[in-house]
Motif scaffolding. Structure first.
Motif, PDB file in Angstrom:
ATOM      1  N   VAL A 129       0.875  -1.224   0.118  1.00 60.78           N
ATOM      2  CA  VAL A 129      -0.049   0.107  -0.186  1.00 60.78           C
ATOM      3  C   VAL A 129       0.833   1.124   0.231  1.00 60.78           C
ATOM      4  O   VAL A 129       1.924   1.389   0.626  1.00 60.78           O
ATOM      5  CB  VAL A 129      -0.894  -0.068   1.217  1.00 60.78           C
ATOM      6  N   PRO A 130       0.453   2.277  -0.959  1.00 57.25           N
ATOM      7  CA  PRO A 130       1.695   3.536  -0.783  1.00 57.25           C
ATOM      8  C   PRO A 130       1.081   4.341   0.457  1.00 57.25           C
ATOM      9  O   PRO A 130       0.294   4.372   1.044  1.00 57.25           O
ATOM     10  CB  PRO A 130       1.086   4.117  -2.033  1.00 57.25           C
ATOM     11  N   MET A 131       2.126   5.048   0.668  1.00 61.42           N
ATOM     12  CA  MET A 131       2.190   6.086   1.948  1.00 61.42           C
ATOM     13  C   MET A 131       2.589   7.469   1.245  1.00 61.42           C
ATOM     14  O   MET A 131       3.192   7.598   0.449  1.00 61.42           O
ATOM     15  CB  MET A 131       2.965   5.692   3.049  1.00 61.42           C
ATOM     16  N   LEU A 132       1.944   8.244   2.246  1.00 58.74           N
ATOM     17  CA  LEU A 132       2.094   9.851   2.073  1.00 58.74           C
ATOM     18  C   LEU A 132       2.496  10.620   3.292  1.00 58.74           C
ATOM     19  O   LEU A 132       1.368  10.627   3.907  1.00 58.74           O
ATOM     20  CB  LEU A 132       1.255  10.328   1.113  1.00 58.74           C
ATOM     21  N   GLY A 133       3.395  11.268   3.595  1.00 60.45           N
ATOM     22  CA  GLY A 133       3.296  12.054   4.790  1.00 60.45           C
ATOM     23  C   GLY A 133       3.092  13.531   4.785  1.00 60.45           C
ATOM     24  O   GLY A 133       3.468  14.318   3.458  1.00 60.45           O
ATOM     25  N   VAL A 134       2.226  14.055   5.667  1.00 63.03           N
ATOM     26  CA  VAL A 134       2.155  15.261   5.866  1.00 63.03           C
ATOM     27  C   VAL A 134       3.354  15.809   6.888  1.00 63.03           C
ATOM     28  O   VAL A 134       3.203  15.202   7.973  1.00 63.03           O
ATOM     29  CB  VAL A 134       0.632  15.654   6.438  1.00 63.03           C
ATOM     30  N   PRO A 135       4.197  16.667   6.675  1.00 65.60           N
ATOM     31  CA  PRO A 135       5.238  16.989   7.261  1.00 65.60           C
ATOM     32  C   PRO A 135       4.834  17.732   8.687  1.00 65.60           C
ATOM     33  O   PRO A 135       4.279  18.634   8.603  1.00 65.60           O
ATOM     34  CB  PRO A 135       6.213  17.731   6.537  1.00 65.60           C
ATOM     35  N   ALA A 136       5.215  17.098   9.703  1.00 70.23           N
ATOM     36  CA  ALA A 136       4.803  17.609  11.128  1.00 70.23           C
ATOM     37  C   ALA A 136       6.188  17.576  12.160  1.00 70.23           C
ATOM     38  O   ALA A 136       5.947  18.108  13.164  1.00 70.23           O
ATOM     39  CB  ALA A 136       3.644  17.177  11.628  1.00 70.23           C
ATOM     40  N   GLY A 137       6.978  16.920  11.757  1.00 70.14           N
ATOM     41  CA  GLY A 137       8.447  16.642  12.588  1.00 70.14           C
ATOM     42  C   GLY A 137       9.431  17.785  12.633  1.00 70.14           C
ATOM     43  O   GLY A 137       9.268  18.718  11.845  1.00 70.14           O
ATOM     44  N   VAL A 138      10.283  17.712  13.285  1.00 79.74           N
ATOM     45  CA  VAL A 138      11.201  18.842  13.591  1.00 79.74           C
ATOM     46  C   VAL A 138      12.316  18.598  12.404  1.00 79.74           C
ATOM     47  O   VAL A 138      12.672  19.459  11.832  1.00 79.74           O
ATOM     48  CB  VAL A 138      11.894  18.617  14.981  1.00 79.74           C
ATOM     49  N   LYS A 139      12.521  17.384  12.201  1.00 82.59           N
ATOM     50  CA  LYS A 139      13.720  16.928  11.324  1.00 82.59           C
ATOM     51  C   LYS A 139      12.736  16.128  10.188  1.00 82.59           C
ATOM     52  O   LYS A 139      12.240  15.236  10.722  1.00 82.59           O
ATOM     53  CB  LYS A 139      14.837  16.115  11.696  1.00 82.59           C
ATOM     54  N   ILE A 155      -1.846  15.700  -3.758  1.00 81.14           N
ATOM     55  CA  ILE A 155      -1.516  14.592  -4.369  1.00 81.14           C
ATOM     56  C   ILE A 155      -2.245  13.238  -3.871  1.00 81.14           C
ATOM     57  O   ILE A 155      -2.556  12.498  -4.581  1.00 81.14           O
ATOM     58  CB  ILE A 155      -0.270  14.250  -3.632  1.00 81.14           C
ATOM     59  N   ALA A 156      -3.008  13.111  -2.741  1.00 78.51           N
ATOM     60  CA  ALA A 156      -3.729  12.072  -2.200  1.00 78.51           C
ATOM     61  C   ALA A 156      -5.153  11.908  -3.137  1.00 78.51           C
ATOM     62  O   ALA A 156      -5.751  11.002  -3.417  1.00 78.51           O
ATOM     63  CB  ALA A 156      -4.010  12.371  -0.692  1.00 78.51           C
ATOM     64  N   ALA A 157      -5.422  13.248  -3.591  1.00 78.12           N
ATOM     65  CA  ALA A 157      -6.759  13.262  -4.350  1.00 78.12           C
ATOM     66  C   ALA A 157      -6.555  12.922  -5.782  1.00 78.12           C
ATOM     67  O   ALA A 157      -7.747  12.386  -6.423  1.00 78.12           O
ATOM     68  CB  ALA A 157      -7.305  14.744  -4.260  1.00 78.12           C
ATOM     69  N   THR A 158      -5.147  13.237  -6.235  1.00 75.41           N
ATOM     70  CA  THR A 158      -5.107  12.840  -7.735  1.00 75.41           C
ATOM     71  C   THR A 158      -4.282  11.933  -8.351  1.00 75.41           C
ATOM     72  O   THR A 158      -3.974  11.763  -9.442  1.00 75.41           O
ATOM     73  CB  THR A 158      -5.007  14.339  -8.332  1.00 75.41           C
ATOM     74  N   PHE A 159      -3.419  11.244  -7.403  1.00 74.50           N
ATOM     75  CA  PHE A 159      -2.347  10.534  -7.857  1.00 74.50           C
ATOM     76  C   PHE A 159      -2.952   9.297  -8.697  1.00 74.50           C
ATOM     77  O   PHE A 159      -3.956   8.745  -8.367  1.00 74.50           O
ATOM     78  CB  PHE A 159      -1.463  10.058  -6.879  1.00 74.50           C
ATOM     79  N   THR A 160      -1.994   8.882  -9.728  1.00 73.51           N
ATOM     80  CA  THR A 160      -2.325   7.684 -10.358  1.00 73.51           C
ATOM     81  C   THR A 160      -1.160   6.339 -10.539  1.00 73.51           C
ATOM     82  O   THR A 160      -1.507   5.394 -10.933  1.00 73.51           O
ATOM     83  CB  THR A 160      -2.699   8.213 -11.895  1.00 73.51           C
ATOM     84  N   VAL A 162       2.648   5.151  -8.512  1.00 74.37           N
ATOM     85  CA  VAL A 162       3.568   5.236  -7.500  1.00 74.37           C
ATOM     86  C   VAL A 162       4.939   4.997  -7.718  1.00 74.37           C
ATOM     87  O   VAL A 162       5.294   4.188  -8.674  1.00 74.37           O
ATOM     88  CB  VAL A 162       3.015   4.144  -6.279  1.00 74.37           C
ATOM     89  N   GLU A 163       5.884   5.248  -6.953  1.00 74.05           N
ATOM     90  CA  GLU A 163       7.358   5.050  -7.201  1.00 74.05           C
ATOM     91  C   GLU A 163       7.936   4.602  -5.805  1.00 74.05           C
ATOM     92  O   GLU A 163       7.209   5.126  -4.729  1.00 74.05           O
ATOM     93  CB  GLU A 163       7.834   6.027  -7.701  1.00 74.05           C
ATOM     94  N   GLU A 164       9.098   4.151  -5.743  1.00 79.15           N
ATOM     95  CA  GLU A 164      10.086   3.759  -4.602  1.00 79.15           C
ATOM     96  C   GLU A 164      10.766   4.945  -4.095  1.00 79.15           C
ATOM     97  O   GLU A 164      11.289   5.695  -4.865  1.00 79.15           O
ATOM     98  CB  GLU A 164      10.749   2.539  -4.391  1.00 79.15           C
ATOM     99  N   ALA A 188       9.998   2.831   0.407  1.00 73.04           N
ATOM    100  CA  ALA A 188       8.353   2.761   0.438  1.00 73.04           C
ATOM    101  C   ALA A 188       7.878   3.180  -0.768  1.00 73.04           C
ATOM    102  O   ALA A 188       8.318   3.726  -1.665  1.00 73.04           O
ATOM    103  CB  ALA A 188       7.800   3.771   1.778  1.00 73.04           C
ATOM    104  N   ARG A 189       6.636   2.628  -1.245  1.00 73.13           N
ATOM    105  CA  ARG A 189       5.851   3.142  -2.200  1.00 73.13           C
ATOM    106  C   ARG A 189       5.168   4.329  -1.864  1.00 73.13           C
ATOM    107  O   ARG A 189       4.400   4.567  -0.988  1.00 73.13           O
ATOM    108  CB  ARG A 189       4.714   2.122  -2.653  1.00 73.13           C
ATOM    109  N   VAL A 190       5.229   5.214  -2.782  1.00 68.01           N
ATOM    110  CA  VAL A 190       4.719   6.617  -2.680  1.00 68.01           C
ATOM    111  C   VAL A 190       4.056   7.274  -3.908  1.00 68.01           C
ATOM    112  O   VAL A 190       4.864   6.826  -5.038  1.00 68.01           O
ATOM    113  CB  VAL A 190       5.984   7.617  -2.308  1.00 68.01           C
ATOM    114  N   PRO A 191       3.165   8.012  -3.935  1.00 66.73           N
ATOM    115  CA  PRO A 191       2.457   8.424  -5.056  1.00 66.73           C
ATOM    116  C   PRO A 191       3.570   9.539  -5.929  1.00 66.73           C
ATOM    117  O   PRO A 191       4.610  10.053  -5.439  1.00 66.73           O
ATOM    118  CB  PRO A 191       1.474   9.432  -4.491  1.00 66.73           C
TER     119      PRO A 191
END
Length: 352
Positions: A129-139, A155-160, A162-164, A188-191
């Motif tokens: 399953v692909p994953m996608l991050g919303v950045p909220a960390g310090v680093k 990206i979540a609404a429109t991706f078609t 994925v890549e590693e 990881a697999r990412v849009p």
């Protein structure tokens, strides 16, 4: 489209209070008055997602890991479980993500930092399953994150496709001592999308002339807020002191006013005229919002912004970026700006 949403509620908690991360520092961060960052970032992403794709089927985890903020954005989510205890842990993130995968989600949208990304990638290692991050960390060193919460929604609404991409993390204790050793934690697999950030790269090249030029130009009575990183470390040495390598220092009239300051300490040290000096992260281009959350919107609004970088670093960057948690400030900062690259030389770069 079915999306699993999980929020690490403590991600980024230690940033503005100068802890350079939250691993093992949650109680200390709270004692310093830290305010949660991740829920607001999650809400921005989910508001944007609902505006684009209100029909999205959302599954999530119980509070404080997504249920309330998902409902507040307008969705009617399915809550698949809850954290095991009163304080959330990495095991809760992994449990949530495994439950999402069992529900055949098309994407896991997570809110956190590099540690959260590693936990999500571990939980999805066997599922594809692909994953996608919303950045909220310090680093945020990994390349699995969108540039901003709003970009994550788009990206979540429109991706078609994925890549590693790489999931990186560092030892936060070593980071607090000024040592940065990024480690590959997963692939990881990412849009596939344009508005994903690159993995953190280490910049190179001499910055001595640049640093000396900045030191020669300092003005009496002006308060200089000097950000983290190797370029600013050279500037601090040129000013006559050994600064905190990954912290924010405040200098005025030959004296270090604050060393490795928190947001509150920096604000207390500001004077009538203030300049904040930062350098973009190599390979990513962020000048604000990655690695320097002490430079909050409140701090930045009271300072003139100066950006410095080696030519080699800028040669690898097409644009500069900001992600301050204040969309209005981000909009004000966008556009063409001068970046100092030498003792006298400057280069025009666009902040997008």
């Amino acid at each position: 489209m079915r999306i699993g949403v999980v929020v690490n509620p403590i991600a980024g908690l230690g940033g503005r209070v100068g802890l350079k991360g939250t691993d093992g520092k949650v109680e200390e961060a709270r004692a310093r008055g830290a305010e949660p960052r991740a829920p607001d970032r999650a809400r921005r992403a989910l508001d944007a997602l609902f505006a684009r794709a209100p029909e999205t089927d959302v599954v999530t985890w119980g509070e404080p890991m997504g249920a309330d903020v998902t409902r507040a954005a307008g969705f009617d989510p399915t809550v698949l479980g809850s954290p095991a205890g009163s304080e959330t842990a990495a095991a809760d993130t992994r449990a949530a993500v495994q439950a999402f995968a069992e529900e055949d989600v098309d994407l896991v949208l997570f809110v956190g930092g590099d540690g959260t990304a590693a936990d999500v990638a571990e939980a999805l290692a066997e599922d594809g399953v692909p994953m996608l991050g919303v950045p909220a960390g310090v680093k945020v060193y990994s390349s699995v994150f969108a540039v901003s919460p709003e970009d994550a929604a788009a990206i979540a609404a429109t991706f078609t496709r994925v890549e590693e991409r790489e999931v990186m993390d560092i030892d936060e204790d070593a980071y607090r001592e000024g040592e940065v050793h990024p480690e590959l934690r997963a692939v990881a697999r990412v849009p596939v999308a344009e508005n994903l950030q690159s993995s953190k790269q280490t910049g190179g090249g001499s910055v001595e002339a640049l640093a000396e030029g900045i030191a020669e130009d300092v003005r009496e009575g002006v308060t200089y807020v000097l950000g983290p990183g190797s370029t600013l470390a050279a500037v601090k040495r040129a000013l006559g002191f050994e600064g905190s390598p990954l912290g924010v220092d405040v200098w005025r009239d030959g004296e270090v006013i604050v060393r490795d300051g928190t947001e509150a300490e920096i604000l207390d040290a500001l004077g009538a005229e203030n300049v904040v000096v930062v350098s973009p992260i190599g390979g990513q281009g962020f000048v604000l919002g990655r690695g320097n959350p002490q430079l909050s919107p409140t701090v930045v609004r009271q300072c003139d912004l100066r950006i410095v970088a080696s030519r080699a670093k800028l040669d690898d960057l097409g644009v500069l970026r900001v992600d301050t948690d204040d969309p209005d400030l981000d909009a004000d900062l966008r556009g063409w700006t001068r970046v100092r690259v030498g003792r006298f030389e400057q280069r025009m770069m666009e902040i997008v």
